[in-house]
Design an enzyme around this catalytic site. Structure first.
Site, PDB file in Angstrom:
ATOM      1  N   GLU A   1      -7.840  36.425 -27.565  1.00 52.13           N
ATOM      2  CA  GLU A   1      -7.855  36.924 -26.189  1.00 52.13           C
ATOM      3  C   GLU A   1      -6.434  36.942 -25.641  1.00 52.13           C
ATOM      4  O   GLU A   1      -5.560  36.242 -26.168  1.00 52.13           O
ATOM      5  CB  GLU A   1      -8.718  36.024 -25.311  1.00 52.13           C
ATOM      6  CG  GLU A   1      -8.227  34.585 -25.285  1.00 52.13           C
ATOM      7  CD  GLU A   1      -9.251  33.626 -24.691  1.00 52.13           C
ATOM      8  OE1 GLU A   1      -9.343  33.571 -23.467  1.00 52.13           O
ATOM      9  OE2 GLU A   1      -9.941  32.930 -25.460  1.00 52.13           O
TER      10      GLU A   1
ATOM     11  N   LYS B   1       2.563  34.612 -29.904  1.00 50.27           N
ATOM     12  CA  LYS B   1       3.411  35.162 -28.838  1.00 50.27           C
ATOM     13  C   LYS B   1       3.958  36.546 -29.177  1.00 50.27           C
ATOM     14  O   LYS B   1       4.103  36.898 -30.342  1.00 50.27           O
ATOM     15  CB  LYS B   1       4.601  34.220 -28.609  1.00 50.27           C
ATOM     16  CG  LYS B   1       4.226  32.883 -27.996  1.00 50.27           C
ATOM     17  CD  LYS B   1       4.170  33.000 -26.490  1.00 50.27           C
ATOM     18  CE  LYS B   1       4.127  31.664 -25.776  1.00 50.27           C
ATOM     19  NZ  LYS B   1       5.412  31.009 -25.648  1.00 50.27           N
TER      20      LYS B   1
ATOM     21  N   CYS C   1      44.885  59.241 -31.234  1.00 49.29           N
ATOM     22  CA  CYS C   1      44.251  58.105 -31.929  1.00 49.29           C
ATOM     23  C   CYS C   1      43.095  58.596 -32.793  1.00 49.29           C
ATOM     24  O   CYS C   1      42.194  59.286 -32.331  1.00 49.29           O
ATOM     25  CB  CYS C   1      43.759  57.076 -30.914  1.00 49.29           C
ATOM     26  SG  CYS C   1      42.800  55.757 -31.660  1.00 49.29           S
TER      27      CYS C   1
ATOM     28  N   ASP D   1      13.050  28.537 -24.855  1.00 49.14           N
ATOM     29  CA  ASP D   1      12.359  28.469 -26.147  1.00 49.14           C
ATOM     30  C   ASP D   1      13.349  28.609 -27.285  1.00 49.14           C
ATOM     31  O   ASP D   1      13.238  27.959 -28.318  1.00 49.14           O
ATOM     32  CB  ASP D   1      11.351  29.625 -26.286  1.00 49.14           C
ATOM     33  CG  ASP D   1      10.011  29.265 -25.663  1.00 49.14           C
ATOM     34  OD1 ASP D   1       9.849  28.094 -25.275  1.00 49.14           O
ATOM     35  OD2 ASP D   1       9.154  30.154 -25.560  1.00 49.14           O
TER      36      ASP D   1
ATOM     37  N   LYS E   1      -3.173  36.149 -23.492  1.00 44.06           N
ATOM     38  CA  LYS E   1      -2.665  34.914 -22.905  1.00 44.06           C
ATOM     39  C   LYS E   1      -1.969  35.282 -21.604  1.00 44.06           C
ATOM     40  O   LYS E   1      -0.911  35.919 -21.612  1.00 44.06           O
ATOM     41  CB  LYS E   1      -1.694  34.238 -23.873  1.00 44.06           C
ATOM     42  CG  LYS E   1      -1.203  32.902 -23.395  1.00 44.06           C
ATOM     43  CD  LYS E   1      -0.434  32.209 -24.503  1.00 44.06           C
ATOM     44  CE  LYS E   1       0.017  30.828 -24.107  1.00 44.06           C
ATOM     45  NZ  LYS E   1       0.914  30.787 -22.977  1.00 44.06           N
TER      46      LYS E   1
END
Ligand code: IVH
Length: 686
Positions: free
Chosen positions: A115, A337, A453, A38, A117
């Protein structure tokens, strides 16, 4: 991007997308997730939007189709089996709503049916005179494959439609007939042919069972429930389909039987004996849809099957029809989605970061992209071995995955999209003006003298104040950076000497926050021995080892004067750890640091007397706990004298199982290890 560059990129994207589409639709195989595919399509359509004259009729954005497989009889659909357009945000949902409203009379009020999916596989079923005549797959949307024999093995597909008479007295049906009296008539007087459509799917539980079996038999694992559902329906052997325990839900009644709304279709399907989607809501506004979407997103993990969003459609069928179809999707419905947990993006650079032990970690700098609703611009590459395994180069297009709140991982490189200018990454030879080295048998690269360091020093202080260590509220990396840069601290011990007036001159540091910070630091001066050891940041001494050391030595003096021989004798402490601990406490610079901390007022408690309540008992935690954080639960076990282990074995005494407990729970059952709930565990402590 110039047009010339866009043209090249578009050509590459198209061929990559087509390759994956063919794999998926024709060969029933999948190499990358839907979300990743997608994401590629999204990039393509954005580019085509930007350069419309580069759109060609064969672009994947211009068609939705698949090929019919040989081996099954073909069945022509009475009406095309359409698919849905996608929206990913409330704004996109609003755009969809505006688009359809423009096509309708000005004051038209709309009701929407929302509803879940289901992430499964669409089939159409034809009943003739109430008996299942045939069932088919979507195929290329016009012609599908006859999979009737396979579908007949699925229990939730009725062989014949229920007679409403049989259920008239049933409370749920009675309720429907009360609210929708027309349905009584409709269901008692069906036409000769009735077509319904719905989704074949597999529950998460069955999916896990099947994969467990596959693993046992050393067979390849299935990628997701939908792949098995689709594969099992398109089996030439119905026995195989039967063994897969598939499920079926109806979401659509295609035949016009006089139903007026989508809501009525759901109810009618239920009356006729189909399983229908229970998670559904009739919505009067976009706000209500958003609320439903959010509720479902929250519940998602707990639902028995995988879902990838919600379907929203205009409830009134008359308006639905009136709005018509564009291409292969009806205008009146969309899939809203959920945020994808994977996306594709480009590696713009690979840099190295240094950790508190001096280990160098390569990190990919990404072109920012949204994953699970969060914009991501970095991904960890772990180490050189990982880079070689993935073969990731600067300039590559990659699939990234984000699970929970952790930094995303690169899961795959799309090599065919590699540009000519891509560059391989090599570890720098020097870092912090020091030589970078790799010890025999180690994957990690590190610098020789981490204590020299500055960047390592910073990381050490971040660790020192973090939640499982000194837990100083409100003191994060940003403030620590400022304190270091302004010369107010040089190491963690200096934090305890900070005064309000030291902080006040810091730009944008209000009086109040200065006071709060000093107070927060002072509040944490008293610390348990195990946390103190962990705070020191010894190489190979994580939280658990720190706890074991604290338990064994009881106080700081005993630990700091220990001999190597004694360290070696401690259970759970191996040679590498023993040497690291011994070496650390011997060094002058570390002795000075501890002295400085104590002088600054840090009080290291001796290990709290450990109760013997759980002595000798080993616990394993699995699944999500409700009232406790995992670390908390572990600490509680250890403080009561128990042990925590990561894996279940015959030596485990208890498995504490939270929600969605997985393979550890199964293993416990198999080995006969006692499983307890979080509540039972808490009772045990009392
Ligand atoms: S309505 C035009 N409702 O999602 C097709 N579809 O991406 C109308 N799906 O082909 C479908 N759950 O296979 C609808 N509650 C649901 C669904 C659902 C899953 C599938 C279906 C459809 C695909 C579209």
């Amino acid at each position: 991007m110039t047009k010339e560059e866009a043209k090249k990129r578009i050509a590459k994207l198209k061929s990559e997308i087509n390759y994956h589409r063919y794999l998926y639709h024709v060969l029933n195989r999948q190499e990358i997730s839907d979300a990743a595919l997608d994401s590629l399509k999204h990039e393509l359509s954005k580019l085509e939007e930007q350069f419309p004259d580069l759109v060609t009729s064969d672009s994947p954005t211009q068609r939705v189709a698949g090929l019919v497989l040989k081996g099954f009889k073909k069945i022509s659909h009475s009406q095309p089996m359409l698919s849905l357009g996608d929206v990913f945000s409330v704004d996109e949902l609003k755009d969809w709503d505006n688009r359809i409203k423009k096509l309708l009379p000005a004051q038209q009020k709309l009701e929407y049916f929302a509803e879940i999916k289901i992430d499964g596989f669409a089939v159409s079923l034809i009943y003739e005179n109430g008996v299942l005549k045939n069932g088919s797959t979507r195929g290329d949307s016009k012609v599908g494959e006859d999979v009737t024999e396979n579908l007949k093995t699925i229990d939730s597909i009725p062989m014949s439609l229920a007679s409403p008479e049989d259920f008239r007295e049933h409370a749920a049906i009675k309720e429907i007939f009360k609210n929708f009296p027309e349905l009584k008539k409709i269901s008692g007087d069906l036409p000769k042919t009735l077509e319904v459509r719905g989704e074949i799917y597999m529950s998460k539980k069955t999916f896990e069972e099947i994969n467990r079996e596959q693993k046992k038999k050393k067979l390849p694992l299935f990628a997701n429930p939908r792949n098995i559902a689709a594969g099992s329906v398109r089996q030439l052997d119905p026995q195989m389909t039967a063994s897969r325990k598939l499920d079926f839900l109806v979401y659509d009644i295609v035949t016009d039987v006089g139903q007026r709304t989508h809501e009525e279709e759901h109810l009618l399907a239920k009356i006729l004996g189909f399983k229908t989607i229970e998670k559904a809501k009739l919505c009067k506004s976009l706000d209500e849809i958003e609320e439903f979407w959010k509720d479902i997103l929250r519940e998602r993990e707990k639902l028995p099957s995988l879902i990838d969003g919600i379907v929203v459609q205009v409830n009134k069928n008359e308006i639905f029809e009136q709005l018509g179809v564009v291409g292969k999707t009806p205008r009146a419905a969309v899939a809203f989605k959920f945020p994808a947990e994977e996306a594709t993006t480009i590696v713009e650079d690979i840099i190295v970061q240094i950790g508190r032990t001096g280990v160098l970690t390569p990190v990919a700098v990404l072109k920012p992209v949204k994953v699970s609703g969060v914009t991501v611009s970095r991904a960890t590459l772990h180490n050189m071995d990982e880079i070689r395994k993935l073969d990731v180069r600067i300039g590559d297009t990659v699939i990234i995955q984000r699970a929970g709140d952790v930094i995303p991982d690169i899961v795959k490189v799309l090599k065919k999209l590699r540009p000519g200018y891509s560059r391989e990454f090599n570890m720098p030879r020097t870092f912090c003006k020091q030589k970078v080295m790799r010890q025999e048998g180690e994957v990690a690269y590190r610098i020789e003298h981490p204590e020299k360091c500055d960047l390592v020093n910073r990381e050490k202080i971040y660790h020192f104040v973090s939640k499982n260590v000194f837990d100083i509220q409100g003191l994060g990396p940003k403030i620590i950076d400022r304190l270091l840069d302004e010369g107010l601290i040089q190491d963690a011990a200096d934090l305890f000497l900070l005064k309000e007036k030291d902080l006040e001159h810091l730009e944008r540091f209000a009086e109040k926050s200065a006071a709060n910070l000093v107070e927060a630091i002072q509040e944490r001066k008293k610390i348990e021995l195990s946390r103190f050891i962990y705070a020191l940041g010894l190489l190979h001494v994580g939280e658990e080892t720190a706890f074991d050391l604290a338990k064994h030595f009881g106080n700081l003096d005993n630990l700091s004067s220990v001999s190597l021989e004694e360290l070696r004798r401690i259970p759970n402490i191996g040679e590498v750890v023993a040497e690291s601990v011994y070496g650390w406490f011997k060094e002058e610079i570390h002795k000075k640091f501890i002295h400085k901390l104590l002088k600054a007022g840090v009080e290291v408690g001796s290990m709290r007397p450990i109760s013997k309540k759980l002595a000798g008992k080993t616990f394993v935690l699995t699944g999500g706990l409700e009232s406790l954080a995992r670390d908390e639960a572990k600490r509680m076990i250890r403080e009561k004298g128990g042990d925590v282990s990561e894996s279940v074995s015959a030596q485990t005494d208890y498995v504490i199982a939270g929600s969605d407990a997985g393979s550890k729970l199964d293993k416990a059952k198999k080995l006969g290890v006692k499983t307890i709930s979080e509540k039972e565990f808490l009772n045990m402590l009392e």
